[in-house]
Design a protein around this motif. Structure first.
Motif, short mmCIF file in Angstrom:
data_model
loop_
_atom_site.label_atom_id
_atom_site.label_comp_id
_atom_site.label_asym_id
_atom_site.label_seq_id
_atom_site.Cartn_x
_atom_site.Cartn_y
_atom_site.Cartn_z
N VAL B 114 25.26 38.35 29.66
CA VAL B 114 26.05 38.79 30.81
C VAL B 114 25.33 38.62 32.14
CG1 VAL B 114 25.39 41.23 30.49
CG2 VAL B 114 27.44 40.68 31.77
N HIS B 115 24.02 38.83 32.12
CA HIS B 115 23.25 38.71 33.38
C HIS B 115 23.26 37.29 33.92
CE1 HIS B 115 20.64 37.64 30.06
NE2 HIS B 115 19.87 37.00 30.89
N ARG B 116 23.57 36.33 33.08
CA ARG B 116 23.59 34.93 33.52
C ARG B 116 24.95 34.54 34.11
NH1 ARG B 116 22.48 31.30 28.94
NH2 ARG B 116 22.53 29.76 30.63
N LEU B 117 25.89 35.49 34.08
CA LEU B 117 27.23 35.17 34.58
C LEU B 117 27.50 35.82 35.94
CD1 LEU B 117 29.10 35.28 31.19
CD2 LEU B 117 28.77 33.30 32.66
N TYR B 118 26.54 36.57 36.46
CA TYR B 118 26.61 37.10 37.82
C TYR B 118 27.94 37.81 38.09
CZ TYR B 118 22.48 34.15 38.42
OH TYR B 118 21.25 33.57 38.27
N VAL B 119 28.12 38.90 37.41
CA VAL B 119 29.35 39.68 37.60
C VAL B 119 29.31 40.36 38.97
CG1 VAL B 119 30.70 41.64 36.73
CG2 VAL B 119 29.59 40.07 35.12
N ARG B 120 30.39 40.19 39.71
CA ARG B 120 30.50 40.79 41.03
C ARG B 120 31.86 41.50 41.14
NH1 ARG B 120 26.02 39.08 40.99
NH2 ARG B 120 24.96 37.65 42.44
N ASN B 121 31.97 42.34 42.12
CA ASN B 121 33.25 43.03 42.33
C ASN B 121 34.11 42.25 43.31
OD1 ASN B 121 33.10 45.39 40.68
ND2 ASN B 121 31.46 46.11 42.04
N TYR B 122 35.36 42.04 42.92
CA TYR B 122 36.32 41.36 43.79
C TYR B 122 37.50 42.29 44.06
CZ TYR B 122 33.75 37.15 42.55
OH TYR B 122 32.76 36.23 42.37
N PRO B 123 38.03 42.26 45.25
CA PRO B 123 39.21 43.09 45.51
C PRO B 123 40.42 42.56 44.73
CG PRO B 123 38.66 41.75 47.44
CD PRO B 123 37.57 41.51 46.44
N ALA B 124 41.13 43.48 44.09
CA ALA B 124 42.32 43.11 43.32
C ALA B 124 43.47 42.79 44.27
CB ALA B 124 42.71 44.25 42.38
N THR B 125 44.16 41.69 43.95
CA THR B 125 45.33 41.30 44.76
C THR B 125 46.46 40.87 43.83
OG1 THR B 125 44.68 38.98 44.88
CG2 THR B 125 43.84 40.42 46.62
N HIS B 126 47.63 40.75 44.40
CA HIS B 126 48.75 40.17 43.65
C HIS B 126 49.55 39.27 44.60
CE1 HIS B 126 50.24 44.02 45.33
NE2 HIS B 126 51.25 43.24 45.69
N TYR B 127 50.35 38.41 44.02
CA TYR B 127 51.15 37.50 44.84
C TYR B 127 52.48 38.16 45.22
CZ TYR B 127 48.08 33.60 43.63
OH TYR B 127 47.00 32.77 43.49
N ILE B 128 52.91 37.89 46.43
CA ILE B 128 54.28 38.27 46.80
C ILE B 128 54.98 37.01 47.31
CG2 ILE B 128 53.97 40.74 47.30
CD1 ILE B 128 53.71 39.83 50.30
N SER B 129 56.27 36.97 47.03
CA SER B 129 57.04 35.83 47.55
C SER B 129 57.50 36.21 48.95
CB SER B 129 58.24 35.54 46.64
OG SER B 129 59.06 36.66 46.54
N SER B 130 56.91 35.55 49.93
CA SER B 130 57.11 36.01 51.30
C SER B 130 58.28 35.34 51.98
CB SER B 130 55.83 35.76 52.10
OG SER B 130 55.55 34.37 52.07
N SER B 131 58.54 34.14 51.58
CA SER B 131 59.60 33.41 52.30
C SER B 131 59.95 32.18 51.49
CB SER B 131 59.10 32.98 53.68
OG SER B 131 58.00 32.11 53.51
N LYS B 132 60.98 31.52 51.85
CA LYS B 132 61.29 30.23 51.22
C LYS B 132 61.01 29.13 52.26
CE LYS B 132 64.38 31.99 47.79
NZ LYS B 132 65.35 31.63 46.78
N ASP B 133 60.41 28.06 51.78
CA ASP B 133 60.15 26.97 52.73
C ASP B 133 61.41 26.13 52.90
OD1 ASP B 133 60.37 25.34 50.57
OD2 ASP B 133 58.22 24.86 50.43
N ASN B 134 61.30 25.05 53.64
CA ASN B 134 62.48 24.25 53.96
C ASN B 134 63.21 23.74 52.72
OD1 ASN B 134 61.98 24.72 56.61
ND2 ASN B 134 60.94 22.74 56.99
N GLY B 135 62.44 23.40 51.70
CA GLY B 135 63.07 22.89 50.48
C GLY B 135 63.68 24.00 49.64
#
Lengths: 266, 266
Positions: B114-135
């Motif tokens: 495990v020490h060779r994989l450099y575990v770090r903390n990342y902020p949790a996020t999720h995707y939102i569908s914000s808009s539709k593009d031209n297509g």
């Protein structure tokens, strides 16, 4: 370096006729006997020195060979009485412990519990026959190994002999005495215990009606895998500066801790 | 707390007809596609959402049930293409990974690494569908979880995309890049990989001629035994003050590390 003048004493080894040793074992089973007789070597002795009786037991345990993925490395014979007991230690072998007659009582702790067994370094000693007393009996004395050698061994005696010793042990070794109890099991004639590699075990025994406990154990090479890597790493970092934690590869000796009468190497 | 503006992004989940998702997976297998389509849930989905096809594979693996001493806990279906890959993580399950079509390529490291994989903390996020593009296509944006949550995850990308990134990764994660290589194996259609619990795995895949990689994995509860105890203890003592080592219970997400476009929580 030694703890309270205690030392690690290797057994006094003597060659004798098989019938003679059997009589000795049967005659010296009482607590009052000052002789602790044990016919035993951990050198594949059932297929060596005791070869003549090897045919009386299975040469292999097929399901163990299959489960462990290898052939056995040693088969040892153990013939003793109630006076022999083995203090906590562990071996780097997968162990199948078969009881022929009598009973063996095991206390078992996984390798993760090593810190609760207070491993300390003891000076290695061996017995020498120094003189014969008036009755013509051999008298044994302890002598330090030359050159001096320290043996890491578990301090804890799980069965203190008196209330005073119980109190002393509990205050010296609180992690053992105030922590979870070890697994406890009695293995009887015709039963086999699978004792996983690196598990700490403390062994006492009860004899049959003839005053004998006879066992055969089958040793298989262990995989020096994750359990070993983690254990070794934790030993090397020595997280607790108060205890000298060290590997305790087993040298199954009975009465391993003796007051060292030959000298006090403190 | 986050590393270089990276975050842990949960996949955007959308319900669609089975035939529609199969067409989407087949049509978006090229590196140029900006959609990474994966029909997959790690919630026993083969016996739930995908129940209708569950009869096409064995409901149980008898030898695994016998060897692991328990019935399985979940069966998951995975249908994807070459675009899906899973970064290094581990799961608290014994895992039998069966490939139906296509291939999966595993890099494997035991928990001791495990020490060779450099575990770090990342902020949790999720995707939102914000808009539709031209297509008329859905546009996705990342949003931080509320309340804020950090996810420990492995930093190391074993397949850096350019020489520049290779140099950067090697100097940031020398224990991984200069140490022993991980086990590497490709599992093909009709083969099963036994992936032991808590082993770190990185997964990429190659599709069949129809552009699909289909797999079924069988999860069995692990014994929370010595391997777990040692691992957890070492996490808790945090021997390396430079790295925040933490448990990385798997949430098999593809494209788990994304530049966080919604905000930079440094």
């Amino acid at each position: 370096m030694s703890e309270g003048g205690l030392c690690f004493a290797s057994a006094f080894v003597q060659s004798m006729d098989f019938s003679e040793v059997m009589q000795l074992i049967e005659a010296t089973g009482e607590e009052s006997s000052h002789v602790v007789a044990y016919a035993q070597q951990k050198d594949d002795c059932l297929r060596g020195e005791y070869e003549v009786v090897a045919g009386d037991v299975d040469a292999h345990i097929p399901w163990a060979t299959e489960a462990l993925g290898c052939l056995l490395e040693a088969v040892n014979l153990w013939i003793g009485n109630a006076r022999s007991h083995t203090s906590y230690h562990m071996d780097h072998y997968e162990n199948l412990y078969a009881i022929i007659t009598g009973e063996k009582h095991f206390l078992l702790l996984p390798p993760t519990e090593v810190h609760r067994l207070y491993v300390r370094n003891y000076p290695a000693t061996h017995y020498i026959s120094s003189s014969k007393d008036n009755g013509g009996e051999v008298k044994l004395e302890l002598e330090l190994e030359e050159p001096e050698k320290m043996v890491p061994w578990c301090c804890v005696d799980p069965f203190p002999a008196s209330d005073e010793i119980i109190a002393e042990q509990s205050s010296s070794f609180p992690l053992y005495f105030n922590g979870p109890k070890p697994f406890q099991c009695t293995v009887r004639a015709s039963e086999i215990l699978y004792l996983p590699s690196m598990w700490f075990h403390h062994v006492t025994q009860s004899p049959d009606d003839n005053g004998r406990t006879i066992a055969v154990n089958y040793w298989y090479d262990m995989q020096f895998y994750m359990k070993y890597a983690y254990y070794s790493f934790l030993q090397s970092v020595n997280l607790n500066p108060l205890s000298s934690v060290a590997s305790t590869q087993g040298e199954d000796k009975h009465d391993t801790k003796q007051n060292c009468s030959s000298s006090n190497p403190d």
